[in-house]
Write an enzyme that holds these catalytic residues in place. Structure first.
Site, PDB file in Angstrom:
ATOM      1  CB  SER A 132      -0.872  -0.014   1.257  1.00 10.33           C
ATOM      2  OG  SER A 132      -1.484   1.241   1.458  1.00 10.33           O
ATOM      3  CE1 TYR A 157      -3.883  -2.685   5.773  1.00  7.53           C
ATOM      4  CE2 TYR A 157      -3.517  -0.318   5.609  1.00  7.53           C
ATOM      5  CZ  TYR A 157      -3.740  -1.541   5.001  1.00  7.53           C
ATOM      6  OH  TYR A 157      -3.815  -1.600   3.642  1.00  7.53           O
ATOM      7  CE  LYS A 161      -1.506  -4.349   3.157  1.00  7.32           C
ATOM      8  NZ  LYS A 161      -1.792  -5.668   2.575  1.00  7.32           N
ATOM      9  CG  ASN A 206     -13.150   1.848   8.484  1.00  8.78           C
ATOM     10  OD1 ASN A 206     -13.725   2.369   9.433  1.00  8.78           O
ATOM     11  ND2 ASN A 206     -12.802   0.574   8.469  1.00  8.78           N
ATOM     12  NE  ARG A 239      -5.765  10.007   1.118  1.00  8.66           N
ATOM     13  CZ  ARG A 239      -5.606  11.150   1.774  1.00  8.66           C
ATOM     14  NH1 ARG A 239      -5.349  12.273   1.122  1.00  8.66           N
ATOM     15  NH2 ARG A 239      -5.712  11.188   3.094  1.00  8.66           N
TER      16      ARG A 239
HETATM   17  C1  UD1 Z   1      -7.012   4.510   3.853  1.00 11.29           C
HETATM   18  C2  UD1 Z   1      -5.986   4.189   4.882  1.00 11.29           C
HETATM   19  C3  UD1 Z   1      -4.831   3.495   4.210  1.00 11.29           C
HETATM   20  C4  UD1 Z   1      -5.329   2.264   3.474  1.00 11.29           C
HETATM   21  C5  UD1 Z   1      -6.404   2.667   2.491  1.00 11.29           C
HETATM   22  C6  UD1 Z   1      -7.031   1.474   1.810  1.00 11.29           C
HETATM   23  C7  UD1 Z   1      -6.255   5.850   6.682  1.00 11.29           C
HETATM   24  C8  UD1 Z   1      -5.620   6.997   7.395  1.00 11.29           C
HETATM   25  N1  UD1 Z   1      -5.574   5.363   5.603  1.00 11.29           N
HETATM   26  O1  UD1 Z   1      -6.441   5.434   2.908  1.00 11.29           O
HETATM   27  O2  UD1 Z   1      -3.873   3.128   5.171  1.00 11.29           O
HETATM   28  O3  UD1 Z   1      -4.258   1.647   2.795  1.00 11.29           O
HETATM   29  O4  UD1 Z   1      -7.429   3.363   3.165  1.00 11.29           O
HETATM   30  O5  UD1 Z   1      -7.913   0.814   2.664  1.00 11.29           O
HETATM   31  O6  UD1 Z   1      -7.314   5.371   7.044  1.00 11.29           O
HETATM   32  N2  UD1 Z   1     -12.863  10.708   3.855  1.00 11.29           N
HETATM   33  C9  UD1 Z   1     -13.918  11.528   4.249  1.00 11.29           C
HETATM   34  N3  UD1 Z   1     -15.018  10.921   4.818  1.00 11.29           N
HETATM   35  C10 UD1 Z   1     -15.122   9.571   4.993  1.00 11.29           C
HETATM   36  C11 UD1 Z   1     -14.042   8.751   4.588  1.00 11.29           C
HETATM   37  C12 UD1 Z   1     -12.916   9.351   4.032  1.00 11.29           C
HETATM   38  O7  UD1 Z   1     -13.873  12.748   4.114  1.00 11.29           O
HETATM   39  O8  UD1 Z   1     -16.147   9.100   5.511  1.00 11.29           O
HETATM   40  C13 UD1 Z   1     -11.685  11.339   3.213  1.00 11.29           C
HETATM   41  C14 UD1 Z   1     -10.379  11.113   3.950  1.00 11.29           C
HETATM   42  O9  UD1 Z   1     -10.176  12.098   4.927  1.00 11.29           O
HETATM   43  C15 UD1 Z   1      -9.366  11.165   2.779  1.00 11.29           C
HETATM   44  C16 UD1 Z   1     -10.149  10.615   1.590  1.00 11.29           C
HETATM   45  O10 UD1 Z   1     -11.527  10.744   1.939  1.00 11.29           O
HETATM   46  O11 UD1 Z   1      -9.025  12.505   2.492  1.00 11.29           O
HETATM   47  C17 UD1 Z   1      -9.852   9.148   1.298  1.00 11.29           C
HETATM   48  O12 UD1 Z   1     -10.027   8.386   2.500  1.00 11.29           O
HETATM   49  P1  UD1 Z   1     -10.026   6.770   2.501  1.00 11.29           P
HETATM   50  O13 UD1 Z   1     -10.936   6.277   1.451  1.00 11.29           O
HETATM   51  O14 UD1 Z   1     -10.261   6.320   3.904  1.00 11.29           O
HETATM   52  O15 UD1 Z   1      -8.557   6.400   2.022  1.00 11.29           O
HETATM   53  P2  UD1 Z   1      -7.129   6.816   2.673  1.00 11.29           P
HETATM   54  O16 UD1 Z   1      -7.273   7.503   3.955  1.00 11.29           O
HETATM   55  O17 UD1 Z   1      -6.354   7.503   1.600  1.00 11.29           O
END
Ligand code: UD1
Length: 350
Positions: A132, A157, A161, A206, A239
């Protein structure tokens, strides 16, 4: 019959999409999963695998097996001659890993160790590992190439990795006939265009896209946007979202690389383009034709402002690059979510 490839965690979101691509590319996947996160269908076959069988009109060898079950794993390797292993299995909830670090270290590291040891004793020396971009931690430069420092992530987690990558690298150094490709995924989203398989998180999602899709389908009321004061285009997190089918094709390219006796190689799998949370919400509104209510919430601990790949190396050395754009990712995600509002389970409770 094509080469046999062992796929661990093959009933899960990314694993199942790779199983489909493996079959389409002429390989013979043997799938194991312990159902810790995947839904069991009829009999002892995972529902995702059952659906791939239907779609491709084929049968897939599936075993309910936990990688911590060492004798079970040894038996499997006695029955088959695997050309390579794709290792997806593992616990993957970031928040849970902070609360239960010992469980995450024990399960993810022991599973990887068991697998590598059993491969070693059975002369299977080719491995593709599901890593990841989280191993990069808070990026010191963007876009992130493979030379960017690793090990900086703060949650257990992500550290598993990183540790597993290190273990594999050391094994390849010690045993020159070992080949491994470590694939660092950015943010996999979307679903197969059939709408038959897709991401089906258990409980409250999540990750962003599953949450947004569940709001669009009426399963949840409102998205919380975690922070709007980052130094990005609109203040929300940026992202590199990549279509899970593109990602899966990257795994097929990795298998071909192993054939060159490549030793240990590391590649980013991303598109190189960054999208903000609000841009993604717009994309899903367009794809679904639904308004997606959201509210601005505090930042989530451990999140970074921006994270996107430099995907050049994979293009140069694997001959692979992502093809699908954000519009297509959203359209395919929406097809899966609207065809399967409650995921793989038929129940209406969520
Ligand atoms: C997350 C994990 C990462 C993992 C990846 C794949 C964290 C800090 N990182 O990445 O380790 O490898 O998932 O499972 O959890 N967001 C919102 N509202 C939400 C959910 C997310 O605003 O309900 C935002 C987050 O703040 C971020 C973006 O959306 O800016 C992407 O979030 P997410 O899909 O959880 O991915 P990562 O955080 O990049």
């Amino acid at each position: 019959m094509g080469e046999k490839i062992l796929v661990t965690g093959g009933a899960g979101y990314i694993g199942s999409h790779c199983v489909l691509e493996l079959i389409e590319a002429g390989y013979h996947p043997v799938v194991i999963d312990n159902f810790s996160n995947a839904v069991q269908g009829e009999g002892v076959v995972a529902e995702s695998i059952r659906r791939i069988e239907k779609l491709l009109n084929t049968t897939i060898e599936f075993h309910q097996l936990d990688l911590l079950d060492r004798p079970g794993l040894e038996n499997l390797f006695k029955k088959h001659t695997f050309a390579a292993v794709m290792h997806f299995a593992g616990l993957k909830a970031v928040g849970e890993s902070v609360e239960q670090p010992l469980r995450y270290y024990k399960v993810n590291l022991t599973a990887a160790m068991n697998l590598i040891e059993v491969m070693q004793t059975n002369n299977v020396r080719n491995l593709v590992f599901s890593s990841s971009a989280t191993v990069y931690g808070d990026p010191t430069r963007l876009p992130i190439d493979e030379q960017h420092p690793v090990g900086g992530c703060t949650n257990p987690y992500g550290k598993t990795k990183f540790f597993i990558e290190e273990i594999i690298k050391d094994q390849c150094k010690a045993e020159k006939d070992w080949n491994a490709v470590l694939l660092r995924y950015f943010n996999p989203i979307g679903a197969h265009s059939s709408g038959l398989i897709g991401e089906d998180p258990q409980g409250i999602p999540n990750n962003l896209l599953p949450y947004v899709a569940q709001v669009a389908v009426g399963r949840r009321q409102c998205l919380s946007v975690f922070g709007d004061d980052y130094d990005t285009v609109d203040g929300t997190g940026v992202r590199d979202y990549i279509h899970v089918v593109d990602l899966s094709k990257g795994h097929i390219a990795a298998l071909k690389k192993l054939k060159e006796n490549c030793g240990c190689k590391v590649y980013n799998l991303g598109t190189g383009k960054g999208y903000s949370v609000l841009q993604v919400v717009k994309g899903m509104e367009k794809a679904s034709g639904k308004e997606i209510p959201y509210k601005i919430a505090p930042r989530r601990g451990g999140d970074v402002a921006s994270c996107y790949a430099d995907p050049k190396l994979a293009e140069e050395e694997l001959g692979w690059k992502a093809e699908f754009d954000m519009e297509r990712m959203c359209a395919d995600l929406w097809r899966w979510q609207s065809m399967n509002p409650t995921g793989f389970t038929k129940s209406t409770t969520s």
